[in-house]
Design a protein around this motif. Sequence first.
Motif, PDB file in Angstrom:
ATOM      1  N   LYS A  22       0.830  -1.205   0.000  1.00 37.10           N
ATOM      2  CA  LYS A  22       0.000   0.000   0.000  1.00 37.10           C
ATOM      3  C   LYS A  22       0.868   1.259   0.000  1.00 37.10           C
ATOM      4  CE  LYS A  22      -2.888  -0.641   3.450  1.00 37.10           C
ATOM      5  NZ  LYS A  22      -4.017  -0.879   4.384  1.00 37.10           N
ATOM      6  N   GLU A  23       1.910   1.271   0.816  1.00 34.07           N
ATOM      7  CA  GLU A  23       2.815   2.431   0.870  1.00 34.07           C
ATOM      8  C   GLU A  23       3.492   2.659  -0.486  1.00 34.07           C
ATOM      9  OE1 GLU A  23       5.567   1.716   4.068  1.00 34.07           O
ATOM     10  OE2 GLU A  23       3.965   1.699   5.569  1.00 34.07           O
ATOM     11  N   THR A  24       3.897   1.590  -1.130  1.00 30.94           N
ATOM     12  CA  THR A  24       4.563   1.706  -2.429  1.00 30.94           C
ATOM     13  C   THR A  24       3.580   2.163  -3.501  1.00 30.94           C
ATOM     14  OG1 THR A  24       6.099  -0.037  -1.762  1.00 30.94           O
ATOM     15  CG2 THR A  24       6.013   0.483  -4.104  1.00 30.94           C
ATOM     16  N   LEU A  25       2.356   1.664  -3.455  1.00 34.28           N
ATOM     17  CA  LEU A  25       1.342   2.082  -4.423  1.00 34.28           C
ATOM     18  C   LEU A  25       1.000   3.567  -4.269  1.00 34.28           C
ATOM     19  CD1 LEU A  25      -1.060  -1.000  -4.375  1.00 34.28           C
ATOM     20  CD2 LEU A  25       0.345  -0.228  -6.303  1.00 34.28           C
ATOM     21  N   VAL A  26       0.960   4.051  -3.041  1.00 34.34           N
ATOM     22  CA  VAL A  26       0.679   5.463  -2.798  1.00 34.34           C
ATOM     23  C   VAL A  26       1.757   6.337  -3.441  1.00 34.34           C
ATOM     24  CG1 VAL A  26       0.652   7.233  -0.980  1.00 34.34           C
ATOM     25  CG2 VAL A  26      -0.704   5.163  -0.705  1.00 34.34           C
ATOM     26  N   LYS A  27       3.001   5.893  -3.369  1.00 27.75           N
ATOM     27  CA  LYS A  27       4.127   6.664  -3.917  1.00 27.75           C
ATOM     28  C   LYS A  27       4.174   6.631  -5.443  1.00 27.75           C
ATOM     29  CE  LYS A  27       7.023   5.743   0.103  1.00 27.75           C
ATOM     30  NZ  LYS A  27       8.171   4.955   0.582  1.00 27.75           N
ATOM     31  N   ASN A  28       3.507   5.671  -6.072  1.00 31.67           N
ATOM     32  CA  ASN A  28       3.567   5.524  -7.522  1.00 31.67           C
ATOM     33  C   ASN A  28       2.164   5.676  -8.119  1.00 31.67           C
ATOM     34  OD1 ASN A  28       3.862   4.771 -10.181  1.00 31.67           O
ATOM     35  ND2 ASN A  28       5.263   3.111  -9.736  1.00 31.67           N
ATOM     36  N   PRO A  29       1.828   6.854  -8.625  1.00 32.03           N
ATOM     37  CA  PRO A  29       0.482   7.088  -9.153  1.00 32.03           C
ATOM     38  C   PRO A  29       0.162   6.294 -10.418  1.00 32.03           C
ATOM     39  CG  PRO A  29       1.897   8.963  -9.628  1.00 32.03           C
ATOM     40  CD  PRO A  29       2.690   8.027  -8.755  1.00 32.03           C
ATOM     41  N   GLU A  30       1.163   5.658 -11.003  1.00 30.42           N
ATOM     42  CA  GLU A  30       0.963   4.909 -12.244  1.00 30.42           C
ATOM     43  C   GLU A  30      -0.140   3.845 -12.120  1.00 30.42           C
ATOM     44  OE1 GLU A  30       3.636   2.417 -15.455  1.00 30.42           O
ATOM     45  OE2 GLU A  30       4.489   2.864 -13.504  1.00 30.42           O
ATOM     46  N   PHE A  31      -0.298   3.267 -10.939  1.00 30.50           N
ATOM     47  CA  PHE A  31      -1.261   2.179 -10.751  1.00 30.50           C
ATOM     48  C   PHE A  31      -2.684   2.674 -10.513  1.00 30.50           C
ATOM     49  CE2 PHE A  31       2.808   0.289  -9.555  1.00 30.50           C
ATOM     50  CZ  PHE A  31       2.784  -0.859 -10.335  1.00 30.50           C
ATOM     51  N   GLY A  32      -2.853   3.936 -10.156  1.00 33.44           N
ATOM     52  CA  GLY A  32      -4.189   4.460  -9.887  1.00 33.44           C
ATOM     53  C   GLY A  32      -4.743   3.998  -8.552  1.00 33.44           C
ATOM     54  N   TYR A  33      -3.882   3.798  -7.580  1.00 35.26           N
ATOM     55  CA  TYR A  33      -4.308   3.362  -6.240  1.00 35.26           C
ATOM     56  C   TYR A  33      -4.919   4.549  -5.501  1.00 35.26           C
ATOM     57  CZ  TYR A  33      -3.887   1.580  -1.450  1.00 35.26           C
ATOM     58  OH  TYR A  33      -4.132   1.178  -0.166  1.00 35.26           O
ATOM     59  N   HIS A  34      -6.080   4.324  -4.881  1.00 38.05           N
ATOM     60  CA  HIS A  34      -6.807   5.398  -4.201  1.00 38.05           C
ATOM     61  C   HIS A  34      -6.943   5.165  -2.707  1.00 38.05           C
ATOM     62  CE1 HIS A  34      -7.951   5.820  -8.438  1.00 38.05           C
ATOM     63  NE2 HIS A  34      -7.964   7.111  -8.151  1.00 38.05           N
ATOM     64  N   GLY A  35      -6.091   4.335  -2.141  1.00 32.75           N
ATOM     65  CA  GLY A  35      -6.126   4.118  -0.699  1.00 32.75           C
ATOM     66  C   GLY A  35      -6.913   2.884  -0.307  1.00 32.75           C
TER      67      GLY A  35
ATOM     68  N   ARG B  74      -8.804   5.355 -14.143  1.00 27.76           N
ATOM     69  CA  ARG B  74      -9.601   6.272 -13.348  1.00 27.76           C
ATOM     70  C   ARG B  74      -8.639   7.199 -12.603  1.00 27.76           C
ATOM     71  NH1 ARG B  74     -12.395   4.368  -7.951  1.00 27.76           N
ATOM     72  NH2 ARG B  74     -10.391   3.367  -7.961  1.00 27.76           N
ATOM     73  N   GLY B  75      -8.617   8.437 -12.953  1.00 28.88           N
ATOM     74  CA  GLY B  75      -7.725   9.341 -12.231  1.00 28.88           C
ATOM     75  C   GLY B  75      -6.396   9.523 -12.916  1.00 28.88           C
ATOM     76  N   MET B  76      -5.331   9.612 -12.129  1.00 28.87           N
ATOM     77  CA  MET B  76      -4.014   9.986 -12.649  1.00 28.87           C
ATOM     78  C   MET B  76      -3.082   8.791 -12.817  1.00 28.87           C
ATOM     79  SD  MET B  76      -3.478  13.453 -10.428  1.00 28.87           S
ATOM     80  CE  MET B  76      -1.757  13.475 -10.826  1.00 28.87           C
ATOM     81  N   GLY B  77      -3.566   7.718 -13.370  1.00 30.47           N
ATOM     82  CA  GLY B  77      -2.732   6.538 -13.552  1.00 30.47           C
ATOM     83  C   GLY B  77      -1.932   6.586 -14.835  1.00 30.47           C
ATOM     84  N   SER B  78      -1.391   5.463 -15.213  1.00 26.56           N
ATOM     85  CA  SER B  78      -0.564   5.332 -16.404  1.00 26.56           C
ATOM     86  C   SER B  78      -1.424   5.205 -17.648  1.00 26.56           C
ATOM     87  CB  SER B  78       0.285   4.068 -16.257  1.00 26.56           C
ATOM     88  OG  SER B  78       0.862   3.720 -17.488  1.00 26.56           O
ATOM     89  N   ASP B  79      -0.886   5.672 -18.776  1.00 27.18           N
ATOM     90  CA  ASP B  79      -1.554   5.438 -20.049  1.00 27.18           C
ATOM     91  C   ASP B  79      -1.429   3.984 -20.472  1.00 27.18           C
ATOM     92  OD1 ASP B  79      -2.326   8.073 -20.343  1.00 27.18           O
ATOM     93  OD2 ASP B  79      -0.602   8.618 -21.587  1.00 27.18           O
ATOM     94  N   PHE B  80      -0.409   3.291 -19.944  1.00 28.50           N
ATOM     95  CA  PHE B  80      -0.138   1.921 -20.370  1.00 28.50           C
ATOM     96  C   PHE B  80      -0.849   0.874 -19.522  1.00 28.50           C
ATOM     97  CE2 PHE B  80       3.396   4.317 -22.105  1.00 28.50           C
ATOM     98  CZ  PHE B  80       3.368   3.885 -23.417  1.00 28.50           C
TER      99      PHE B  80
END
Length: 182
Positions: A43-56, A77-83
């Motif tokens: 969860k901490e790593t996902l928060v630091k990397n917006p590429e995955f679109g993790y929302h908490g 959804r949101g600010m994730g990766s284009d890929f």
Amino acid sequence: MIPFKKKFTILISISALSICLFAESLPHGYKEIKLGMSLEETKETLVKNPEFGYHGDRDVSLIPHSSKTLIETDAERGMGSDFLTRCWFQFSFDELYIITINVNPEKMDYYSIFKKLTEKYGEPTSFNPQSATWKDDEVTMSLEKPLTLKYIDNKIFDQTQNYSNIQASPTEITQEMFLDEL
């Protein structure tokens, strides 16, 4: 003087050996997300990397009557990766053991990923029209059609298979969680 046929055989053998020697070992995950991480670390790593679109924590689901947890993210959804599109991170007894990453087919294609994986990790262990799989003692990595990458911790996966003979897919898990909430 060595006959041409023998030279050709030697050259092919050396080429095959060099591919095996220089192929990288299989990755234990994607970017900073590694198999074996705890739920909190992931969860901490996902928060630091917006590429995955993790929302908490709203993306985290506990599977009732089970030691399993699932994080589902939506990069579209949101600010994730284009890929990336949707991604799933499956935990058993607080250890990440399956990473499933869906790649956006409008931005990437199966053949490009297959070619890159083959260059880096050598020929797949198994190959069929639906998927290519690379496997070593620790990790199984597969590229599945239409465009999904999976990383599986073999040891934890085998333990979960022994614990319960049927492994639910991410879709089955989320369907069950939806039904439980009714």
